[in-house]
Design a protein around this motif. Structure first.
Motif, PDB file in Angstrom:
ATOM      1  N   GLU A  17      45.689  73.866  71.841  1.00 10.75           N
ATOM      2  CA  GLU A  17      45.671  72.404  71.867  1.00 10.75           C
ATOM      3  C   GLU A  17      45.777  71.873  73.292  1.00 10.75           C
ATOM      4  N   PHE A  53      40.991  69.193  65.569  1.00  9.91           N
ATOM      5  CA  PHE A  53      41.531  68.597  66.792  1.00  9.91           C
ATOM      6  C   PHE A  53      40.628  67.474  67.274  1.00  9.91           C
ATOM      7  N   ASP A  55      38.655  65.644  65.607  1.00 13.64           N
ATOM      8  CA  ASP A  55      38.613  64.532  64.666  1.00 13.64           C
ATOM      9  C   ASP A  55      39.875  63.669  64.671  1.00 13.64           C
ATOM     10  N   GLN A  56      40.858  64.016  65.476  1.00 10.53           N
ATOM     11  CA  GLN A  56      42.054  63.180  65.587  1.00 10.53           C
ATOM     12  C   GLN A  56      41.674  61.841  66.208  1.00 10.53           C
ATOM     13  N   LYS A  57      42.248  60.779  65.686  1.00 11.04           N
ATOM     14  CA  LYS A  57      41.878  59.428  66.093  1.00 11.04           C
ATOM     15  C   LYS A  57      41.985  59.205  67.607  1.00 11.04           C
ATOM     16  N   HIS A  58      43.071  59.649  68.218  1.00  9.87           N
ATOM     17  CA  HIS A  58      43.258  59.411  69.655  1.00  9.87           C
ATOM     18  C   HIS A  58      42.342  60.284  70.514  1.00  9.87           C
ATOM     19  N   LYS A  60      39.198  61.222  69.407  1.00 11.22           N
ATOM     20  CA  LYS A  60      37.844  60.708  69.145  1.00 11.22           C
ATOM     21  C   LYS A  60      37.446  59.598  70.113  1.00 11.22           C
TER      22      LYS A  60
END
Length: 82
Positions: A17, A53, A55-58, A60
């Protein structure tokens, strides 16, 4: 094209990550149009983690779109805004 190979760190979730986060931030600021993340083919679990990972909003917010490279399931291409 910038590239991040996850093979050397595939066993450590925190390192994966952190590496992806640093890579995407530096790629977004470098002006690269497209970069690749290489999770490898294998069973597909690492690729699924990469996609989750991304696709996480922050996360993207950093890029335009992503997809598995045509003809090579072991690469994920990420496109950035111009």
């Amino acid at each position: 094209m910038l590239s991040l190979d996850l093979h050397p760190i595939f066993r450590n979730n925190r390192d994966i990550e952190l590496a992806m986060r640093q890579f995407l931030f530096s790629a977004a600021h470098s002006g690269e149009r497209v970069v690749e993340i290489i999770p490898g083919k294998g069973s597909g679990k690492l690729r699924q983690r990469v996609v989750a990972f991304l696709d996480q909003k922050h996360i993207k917010k950093l890029y335009l779109r992503h997809e598995t490279a045509p003809g090579n399931d072991g690469r994920v291409l990420v496109w950035f805004r111009d």
